[in-house]
Design a protein around this motif. Structure first.
Motif, short mmCIF file in Angstrom:
data_model
loop_
_atom_site.label_atom_id
_atom_site.label_comp_id
_atom_site.label_asym_id
_atom_site.label_seq_id
_atom_site.Cartn_x
_atom_site.Cartn_y
_atom_site.Cartn_z
N LEU A 10 0.89 -0.96 -0.14
CA LEU A 10 -0.47 0.04 0.00
C LEU A 10 1.23 1.01 0.05
O LEU A 10 0.83 2.36 -0.52
CB LEU A 10 -0.91 -0.16 1.72
N ASP A 11 1.38 1.23 0.79
CA ASP A 11 2.45 2.18 1.11
C ASP A 11 3.31 2.69 -0.68
O ASP A 11 4.14 4.37 -1.63
CB ASP A 11 4.01 2.00 1.97
N ALA A 14 1.22 4.09 -2.39
CA ALA A 14 0.75 5.64 -2.51
C ALA A 14 1.77 6.87 -2.80
O ALA A 14 1.89 7.61 -3.55
CB ALA A 14 0.74 5.31 -0.66
N TYR A 15 2.68 5.77 -2.84
CA TYR A 15 4.53 6.91 -3.59
C TYR A 15 4.21 6.46 -4.96
O TYR A 15 4.13 7.67 -5.15
CB TYR A 15 5.16 5.73 -2.69
N LEU A 17 1.76 6.87 -6.99
CA LEU A 17 0.69 7.35 -6.74
C LEU A 17 1.06 9.04 -6.10
O LEU A 17 1.02 10.82 -7.42
CB LEU A 17 -0.83 7.29 -6.32
N LEU A 18 1.77 9.41 -5.31
CA LEU A 18 2.19 10.67 -4.94
C LEU A 18 2.89 11.59 -5.84
O LEU A 18 3.49 12.78 -5.81
CB LEU A 18 2.58 11.01 -3.17
#
Lengths: 282, 295, 420
Positions: A10-11, A14-15, A17-18
């Motif tokens: 997930l991290d 998320a990374y 996408l960010l």
């Protein structure tokens, strides 16, 4: 799959996408700077790094204005924006506190009325406000740009009220038991806890005052030493845009936002820290 | 809502002192803006000669004014696309940034950048980016093998303009939501964890309800901004001497007041726009009463 | 509450009107506002300083801003009852302001200065004349001519345009001058670029040259769809369809004036573009507008001086106008290069004819012979918007010409009716 592996995936997502999002945020700025440093013939080139590299666009920008006009314009913009921040933070915070914490007759009505003023766009209130300032004899001075910041505002009050409402009520009760007055509770309890919200409000108010074109245009003399940066730049932009001089146009655009970026970088340390810390305090 | 302290005796003075600036502002704002505009909407005023009374004629004319109807509909379309976009994206962004990831501070700064600029300045560079033949967006599309899009042609202009507005507003929403998220005490999450809730369940049962004050605020502010949107749209769709290919309500108001000598009509349009905002506000405040959770 | 406010507004306007027009003894300060380019600020300041030396008790404060800001501020100042003394007026908009009583009748001053208007080009004065006299005076004027890029013509081996060219000649040359120089599928050089939104640059001339007209004499009917005008529109449309002219949306991408950015071989525009072209290093010259089936036609337009009706220093204001319209003032402005002086003697002198820029300045003057005055009527701005915006989809290739023209004319006539 183990819990922590799941979390790592997930991290990672998320990374990714960010990072993609961050690039999207940055590209227009990078492009603006890039074009502003190019030779006019290269304005549509696809390379990000300009080659050759020139500062001429920046010097060209104000060559038709009287000397030091740029400094005056920037100073005026800065002064008015800073005053707006001070005025808004003080008056909106006080009002927000009252609306969030104190019980009194007519509170909800007054608050609704305040928020209702957001319904009218500035272009429309321009002329009625102008007439009022005319009767006060303030046309041609900076007062119509300073005074309104010191009599509250719907946005600021609304923002801070929402934030104040999330502060636990037990703090108030505790302070009360220690004999604190209303103002004490405001100044010693709520304000220190609201640094993130106050910092956010400051940034927004500064930005709005800095970018305001309509009000300086109309209230200040259109003299390149007495008006603000936005008015000065508007003078050039139409010419430049019609003439396809995008490199100079970008230089002007970038100059108009540099001070905002500087203020932001200074304020954001305080403000990012504020957000991070406030989570721990509770 | 029935919250609040009761001021004790002499404190009443403080109460009113703290409110005085806002009350002055209210007088100025309601008279200077709301009432004046309402009043002017019942007159015809060319700005040069004294206003003449026309009663509700301006309002009736609204329904027959094709330009205004087009502008009003554009405003509605724009808002319907923009508001959900901004609120959802910035909330997700805030949630992502609230995790313990390295470099969070840098990300927050980057995402906030578009908000700290001037719409006029960034619209100029977006104009270049959106260029059909010279813009980098189409350049990237072509490199990936797609056909170039005419971003600012009339059929795509609305979408392009929405994208730029969302781009410029995500940062603001992110900050609001971050402030709201960090106000949620850690113990709630710990408790939920102990009860066996996973990330998703925690989000829907703990985070979402407790972040409703921020959602309320951000949705309302975004909607107001959407209804009154003007800067980006005008700068990107400008053509001719001050005309726009995607006229919106504020644009129509401005043209009527400052170019067509019709302050009365402009005021009536502003009142109608204000009613739209007012109705939305009323809906939001109703929602607040029933769904927003304060501690 | 609102009634009270309006009484205040009315009272102030009345007071201002009845109010003091003091005899101009003692130092007086007047404000002059105009729209323009940043370069014009310096020259107008020089004119104002000159004026001050010959009229030491009158100080003129000059305000130059961009078009949008100018009208926003002007309208606000007037609404608030604090108008500038002298301000610039775009001729087509003149009637909108004059009919609403915002302007001072200058006839008494003109009568007091006998022979004042004698040296002017008569075509420039018509826009400002009303039944009871002149409410404004032209400051400088423009005629539209054909500009051509000499380098591009030389490279294509085409002879330069002459006064005998027809619109067909224009199209033929434009076709040869539209090139994809680097073979990447995109046109890098267009035969011609011009603005088809506002009538001044091209479509009014085309309509007149094809025997049509724009609007009837009492401003009740839009005539752009009658007779010869339709042929003119068909011609304009063909320029787009043949690909020799960039579509309105495409032009915006390149910064509007493609002649200045070196992407078009020809353009039709007025003298205000000359300084920009010279600065951009374009090697160009000018020729008269081409002939159509009904003859040769171009458009003459002007920016004018008007005095606010409520100005407290009307006498001083007129002195300033007189100076700017006199030999010294007009000479300085001619050297600026943005427009043509209205004073014939200055226009035919070296001040105008020998300005920077190696072009045939005489062409602008000669064009006045077959120039029609740009129409002036109430509601001009709204009308122009309806027509200009309405036709863009046609030129962008998204709509059909004749049906759109019919819709546009109906809407335009409504504006005329509302403004009667």
């Amino acid at each position: 799959m183990s819990r922590s592996f799941y979390k790592t995936i997930l991290d990672f997502l998320a990374y990714v996408l960010l990072v993609i999002g961050a690039l999207t945020m940055l590209i227009p700025f990078v492009w603006m700077i890039s074009v502003s440093l190019r030779l006019p013939a290269e304005q549509f080139s696809r390379n990000i790094i300009p080659d050759p590299f020139t500062l001429k666009n920046y010097t060209d920008l104000f060559k038709d204005l009287p000397n030091q006009a740029f400094l005056y314009l920037t100073y005026n913009s800065f002064k008015l924006s800073l005053l707006s921040v001070i005025g808004q933070v003080l008056t909106c915070a006080m009002a927000a506190f009252v609306f969030a914490i104190v019980k009194f007759k007519g509170r909800d009505f007054l608050f609704a009325l305040l928020v209702a003023t957001l319904m009218i766009p500035p272009q429309v209130s321009l002329i009625p406000d102008f007439i009022i300032f005319k009767y006060l004899g303030l046309i041609g001075t900076q007062w119509p740009l300073i005074l309104p910041a010191f009599w509250g505002g719907a946005f600021g009050t609304f923002l801070l009220r929402q934030y104040f409402l999330t502060i636990p009520r037990d703090l108030v009760d505790a302070a009360r038991m220690d004999g604190a007055s209303l103002f004490d509770i405001f100044w010693r309890v709520y304000m220190p806890l609201s640094k993130p919200a106050v910092a956010a409000l400051s940034i927004f108010v500064f930005k709005d005052a800095w970018n305001d074109l309509l009000h300086p245009l109309v209230y200040l003399p259109t003299d390149m030493q007495q008006t603000t940066l936005t008015v000065g730049l508007a003078f050039f932009q139409q010419q430049l845009q019609a003439g396809g001089k995008f490199t100079v146009l970008m230089a002007g655009a970038f100059l108009s936002i540099v001070p905002l970026l500087i203020i932001f970088f200074i304020a954001q340390k305080q403000f990012i820290e504020g957000i991070a810390l406030s989570g721990v305090k509770r | 809502m029935d919250y609040g302290l009761k001021p004790l005796g002499r404190e009443k003075l403080w109460l009113w002192l703290m409110l005085v600036p806002t009350i002055i502002g209210l007088v100025f704002g309601t008279i200077g803006s709301l009432f004046a505009t309402l009043g002017l909407s019942l007159f015809d005023w060319d700005l040069i000669n004294p206003p003449t009374w026309v009663g509700t004629e301006n309002y009736v004319a609204l329904f027959q004014n094709k330009n205004y109807i087009e502008a009003f509909v554009n405003t509605l379309k724009f808002s319907a696309l923009y508001v959900p976009g901004v609120v959802v994206i910035s909330l997700l962004l805030a949630v992502l940034l609230n995790r313990k990831i390295r470099g969070v501070g840098i990300f927050r700064t980057i995402y906030f950048l578009p908000t700290v600029t001037s719409a006029v300045a960034t619209a100029l560079v977006w104009n270049m980016i959106y260029g059909k033949e010279t813009g980098i967006l189409n350049f990237m599309l072509e490199t990936l093998g797609f056909a170039p899009i005419c971003w600012l042609c009339t059929n795509n202009a609305m979408m392009s303009v929405v994208i730029v507005n969302i781009w410029g507003a995500i940062g603001e929403g992110m900050i609001i939501f971050l402030a709201g998220l960090t106000a949620i005490p850690r113990d709630y999450y710990e408790a939920a964890s102990l009860d066996g809730a996973d990330n998703f369940q925690q989000f829907f049962r703990v985070t979402l309800p407790l972040v409703t004050p921020s959602i309320f605020f951000q949705t309302l502010i975004s909607a107001i901004n959407a209804f009154q949107a003007y800067d980006y749209i005008y700068m990107l769709t400008r053509r001719g001497q001050g005309d726009s290919s995607v006229p919106v309500a504020v644009y129509s108001i401005y043209r009527n007041a400052f170019h067509f000598f019709r302050m009365g009509d402009a005021s009536a349009q502003a009142i109608q726009l204000a009613l739209l905002v007012g109705v939305f506000m009323a809906i939001m405040f109703w929602w607040e009463r029933h769904y927003v959770v304060y501690e | 509450m609102k009634k009270l406010m309006f009484i205040f507004v009315i009272a102030s306007l009345v007071l201002a009107a009845c109010g003091s027009k003091p005899a101009d003894t003692g130092p007086v300060e007047i404000t002059f506002t105009m729209w323009g380019a940043p370069e014009e600020l310096a020259v107008w300041q020089a004119v104002v300083d000159d004026f001050h030396t010959t009229n030491p008790n009158i100080t003129v404060k000059v305000d130059v801003s961009d078009w949008d800001s100018y009208w926003t501020k002007l309208n606000t100042l007037i609404a608030g009852g604090t108008p500038p003394d002298v301000f610039a007026m775009d001729a087509p908009l003149f009637l909108d302001w004059q009919s609403r009583g915002a302007l001072l009748n200058l006839q008494p001053y003109i009568d007091a200065n006998s022979g004042f208007l004698d040296g002017f080009y008569p075509q420039t004065l018509t826009a400002y004349k009303t039944a009871d006299g002149y409410y404004g005076l032209p400051r400088d004027f423009q005629t539209i001519v054909l500009f051509y890029n000499k380098d591009m013509f030389d490279a294509a081996g085409i002879a330069y345009p002459t006064g005998d060219w027809t619109y067909d000649d224009l199209l033929a040359a434009a076709k040869k001058l539209t090139l994809d120089k680097d073979n990447d599928g995109k046109i890098d050089q267009y035969g011609i670029w011009t603005d088809t939104w506002d009538m001044e640059l091209f479509w009014s001339e085309a309509i007149w040259a094809y025997g049509g007209d724009i609007i009837n004499n009492d401003h009740t009917k839009t005539l752009i769809g009658e007779g010869g005008a339709r042929d003119a529109w068909a011609y304009i449309d063909s320029l787009y369809k043949e690909g020799v002219m960039p579509t309105p949306t495409a032009s915006g991408e390149f910064g509007f004036d493609l002649f200045q950015s070196g992407m078009a071989a020809m353009t039709t525009i007025g003298h205000w573009a000359v300084p920009g072209y010279v600065q951009a290093g374009i090697k160009f010259d000018v020729a008269p507008m081409p002939k159509g089936p009904a003859g040769q036609a171009t458009s003459v337009n002007s920016a004018g001086f008007v005095i606010a009706k409520d100005s407290k220093n009307a006498d001083a204001a007129f002195e300033f106008i007189k100076f700017a319209l006199g030999k010294t003032g007009q000479t300085k402005l001619a050297q600026l290069g943005f427009a043509i002086p209205v004073l014939k003697s200055v226009a035919e002198s070296d001040a105008y004819l020998k300005q920077p820029g190696d072009l045939n300045q005489q062409v602008f003057l000669d064009s006045t012979v077959f120039a029609h005055t740009k129409p002036v009527f109430k509601g001009y701005e709204e009308w122009a918007g309806i027509v200009g915006d309405g036709l863009i989809p046609v030129f962008d290739g998204e709509a059909e010409l004749n049906t759109t023209l019919n819709e546009v004319i109906t809407a335009a006539d409504e504006i005329l009716a509302n403004n009667k």
